[in-house]
Enzyme design. Sequence first.
Site, mmCIF file in Angstrom:
data_model
loop_
_atom_site.group_PDB
_atom_site.id
_atom_site.type_symbol
_atom_site.label_atom_id
_atom_site.label_comp_id
_atom_site.label_asym_id
_atom_site.label_seq_id
_atom_site.Cartn_x
_atom_site.Cartn_y
_atom_site.Cartn_z
ATOM 1 N N GLY A 166 38.049 38.901 40.405
ATOM 2 C CA GLY A 166 36.900 38.275 41.029
ATOM 3 C C GLY A 166 36.980 36.766 40.985
ATOM 4 N N SER A 210 36.773 33.481 39.643
ATOM 5 C CA SER A 210 36.579 32.985 38.280
ATOM 6 C C SER A 210 37.686 32.017 37.913
ATOM 7 C CB SER A 210 36.569 34.158 37.292
ATOM 8 O OG SER A 210 37.616 35.077 37.591
ATOM 9 N N LYS A 264 44.678 36.998 48.241
ATOM 10 C CA LYS A 264 43.922 35.737 48.323
ATOM 11 C C LYS A 264 44.760 34.562 47.826
ATOM 12 C CE LYS A 264 42.927 35.260 43.753
ATOM 13 N NZ LYS A 264 42.932 34.068 42.880
ATOM 14 N N ASP A 288 36.599 36.142 45.708
ATOM 15 C CA ASP A 288 37.749 35.455 45.117
ATOM 16 C C ASP A 288 38.458 34.592 46.154
ATOM 17 O OD1 ASP A 288 39.343 34.788 43.002
ATOM 18 O OD2 ASP A 288 40.268 36.757 42.775
ATOM 19 N N THR A 295 39.091 30.588 45.627
ATOM 20 C CA THR A 295 40.472 30.127 45.502
ATOM 21 C C THR A 295 40.861 29.206 46.653
ATOM 22 O OG1 THR A 295 40.952 32.259 44.473
ATOM 23 C CG2 THR A 295 42.828 30.921 45.057
ATOM 24 N N ARG A 310 45.497 26.914 41.382
ATOM 25 C CA ARG A 310 46.922 26.563 41.367
ATOM 26 C C ARG A 310 47.563 26.825 42.725
ATOM 27 N NH1 ARG A 310 46.280 29.206 36.360
ATOM 28 N NH2 ARG A 310 47.064 31.146 37.224
#
Length: 332
Positions: A135, A137, A190, A243, A247, A254
């Site tokens: 999820g 986070s 994702k 997510d 992201t 990253r």
Amino acid sequence: MQFKRAGVIGAGAWGTALAQVAARAGLDVVLQARETEVVDSINARRVNEVFLPGVTLEDRISVTGELADLADCDVILAVPPAQHMRSTLSAFAAHHRSGVPIMLCSKGIERGTLKLMTDVLAETIPVAPAAVLSGPSFAGEVARGLPSAVTLACADEALGEELMWTLSAPGFRPYLATDLIGAEVGGAIKNVLAIACGLSEGKGLGRSAHAAIITRGFAEMTRMGVALGGQAETVAGLCGLGDLVLTCSSPQSRNMSLGLALGQGQSVEQALAGKRSVAEGYESAPAVRELAAKMGVDMPICLAVAALLGGETTVEALIDNLLSRPLKAERD
């Protein structure tokens, strides 16, 4: 079933954050780290200065370098990089007690085999009940106790509900699902799409392009999830759409930061140089491309990112190729 002691395999940023969550939920936690400097840092200063600096760890967390020290845990959270999941679980198999659930917390598709992490678990520790945690986070936010919500997927609904209540902590809210495939696909794909959003940001293509990548990327994610047997409703939840939005929206990711560097003119080698934390999208992109070909799923954004990372195209050509694709109905 009562869970009192949790083992966390992998002391990167996310593994350390999940150890914090479990400790705040009232569990005694054993955090396993491969890196001796992580073990030394936590033992000496209660901080993982390598992967999660600035966060003081809860007193309930102990750290070890040995997988054997997790043998008496009631639940295992597996958080190695996805491409190391098989070797890590294989090494842990001798210490696993039958019936102890393993929660898979890494996001990716295994290169070569094109397997999801639940498939890897089934092949390495078949007696372990499986769950998936995924999820929107960021590790640093979760570790500091900022509010977040995730999907906890488990085929055994009763076990899933017990795990949900066990990991529920102040600021950390799991939502239960039974669709493991949908939960895994969202988390894996994702990361590749976040690289595409970073590219757009790095090239200065604007917020409209950014929104288009997220929306059309979500369509790709959903097509693959359904093709593999997952449910579109799961992919539309926290583990997929949620997510994806996170992201693709912050250089804290990253994967997005990798795309940002590439969009600003760095080579793949330059963008990855000096990074200790893994950008899972870089590792998973080739597997996503192979899986799309195998399943006959149309995923033009993911395929373009894989081609760029493989040195087969340039950022400029990638953008031109995507913009020149034939027009079609939005539902396709």
